[in-house]
Design an enzyme around this catalytic site. Structure first.
Site, PDB file in Angstrom:
ATOM      1  N   CYS A 118     -24.365  20.715  57.823  1.00 55.08           N
ATOM      2  CA  CYS A 118     -24.643  21.838  58.963  1.00 55.08           C
ATOM      3  C   CYS A 118     -23.493  22.110  59.632  1.00 55.08           C
ATOM      4  O   CYS A 118     -22.448  22.735  59.305  1.00 55.08           O
ATOM      5  CB  CYS A 118     -25.840  21.277  59.956  1.00 55.08           C
ATOM      6  SG  CYS A 118     -26.354  22.821  60.754  1.00 55.08           S
ATOM      7  N   HIS A 163     -30.397  19.400  56.217  1.00 51.36           N
ATOM      8  CA  HIS A 163     -30.037  17.913  56.826  1.00 51.36           C
ATOM      9  C   HIS A 163     -30.670  16.695  56.196  1.00 51.36           C
ATOM     10  O   HIS A 163     -32.026  16.616  56.351  1.00 51.36           O
ATOM     11  CB  HIS A 163     -30.624  17.961  58.385  1.00 51.36           C
ATOM     12  CG  HIS A 163     -30.027  18.880  59.394  1.00 51.36           C
ATOM     13  ND1 HIS A 163     -29.127  18.056  60.179  1.00 51.36           N
ATOM     14  CD2 HIS A 163     -30.024  20.059  59.494  1.00 51.36           C
ATOM     15  CE1 HIS A 163     -28.355  19.301  60.939  1.00 51.36           C
ATOM     16  NE2 HIS A 163     -28.974  20.385  60.811  1.00 51.36           N
ATOM     17  N   GLU A 208     -30.004  13.746  56.311  1.00 45.67           N
ATOM     18  CA  GLU A 208     -30.362  12.554  57.332  1.00 45.67           C
ATOM     19  C   GLU A 208     -31.622  12.657  57.945  1.00 45.67           C
ATOM     20  O   GLU A 208     -32.110  11.445  58.644  1.00 45.67           O
ATOM     21  CB  GLU A 208     -29.341  12.216  58.296  1.00 45.67           C
ATOM     22  CG  GLU A 208     -29.191  13.213  59.616  1.00 45.67           C
ATOM     23  CD  GLU A 208     -28.903  14.796  59.138  1.00 45.67           C
ATOM     24  OE1 GLU A 208     -28.758  15.559  60.175  1.00 45.67           O
ATOM     25  OE2 GLU A 208     -28.428  15.045  58.037  1.00 45.67           O
TER      26      GLU A 208
END
Length: 225
Positions: free
Chosen positions: A89, A197, A199
């Site tokens: 991002c 994302h 994560e």
């Protein structure tokens, strides 16, 4: 493998802890936290992550000021030595602004902030980050951005396509990105920038684990290097 990873925090980063937790969850090793104003990276790093957020409040252009932070000179030097770098991002924006990846991330075509889970297809299966995937495999990973519209000129886009450097593509383009691009690699496949994302997709309790494989792929490749 004992992974020695670093997560860089810029003023305005808000996904740095998420990134650190994901790396520790997958590797079993707590990453080193690095401040943007540091003049040097820790020694003997295996992996560097640039997290999401709004570095410097997205002043000027998203990632433009962070790209000139002191630590980015060291990140660029490490990337040139072959140390894997993942930018997610805002981290992807920083990588393009720093010249480590081509193109730019522009305002979403809708002019609205987008925050939802999206479907991706895996386009590259030869990089350190993607060797555990099958070509065309579908992934569901969250996005959360206002400036995720990937842009590059036609010659650059043709080069990315021709050299197999498009890592991930949106199934349904959520932000106007050219050629539905969601993530790209450098020529050696050791630097990955992506808007979704991973994560946030490492624990089933959070809705899915498709992002976990990206970290596992990198750790497995490093262990066999």
């Amino acid at each position: 493998m004992s992974l020695r990873a670093a997560v860089v925090t810029f003023p305005g980063s808000n996904c740095d802890r998420d990134m650190a937790v994901a790396l520790e969850s997958v590797s079993g090793q707590q990453p080193i936290r690095v401040w943007h104003g540091d003049s040097a990276l820790p020694e003997r790093l295996d992996f560097i992550a640039l997290p999401g957020g709004f570095s410097y409040g997205d002043y000027l252009r998203s990632g433009a000021m962070a790209a000139n932070s002191p630590i980015m000179r060291e990140v660029a030097a490490a990337a040139q030595r072959g140390v894997p770098v993942l930018g997610v991002c805002n981290g992807f924006q920083v990588l393009t602004e720093a010249g480590l990846l081509p193109g730019a991330l522009m305002r979403n075509a809708s002019q609205h902030f987008i925050c939802r889970t999206v479907d991706l297809t895996v386009e590259n299966t030869d990089s350190l980050f993607t060797r555990g995937f099958a070509a065309g495999q579908n992934l569901r990973i969250p996005v959360a951005h206002h400036d995720g519209n990937y842009f590059a000129d036609e010659a650059t886009l043709d080069r990315l396509e021709g050299e197999g450097l498009v890592a991930f593509r949106y199934v349904e383009n959520c932000n106007g990105s050219r050629r539905d691009i969601a993530g790209i690699l450098n020529a050696s496949g050791t630097v990955l920038g992506m808007m979704p994302h991973p994560e946030r997709a490492v624990d089933a309790a959070h809705g899915g684990t498709d992002g976990r494989t990206i970290f596992e792929n990198a750790i497995r490749a490093l262990a066999h290097a």
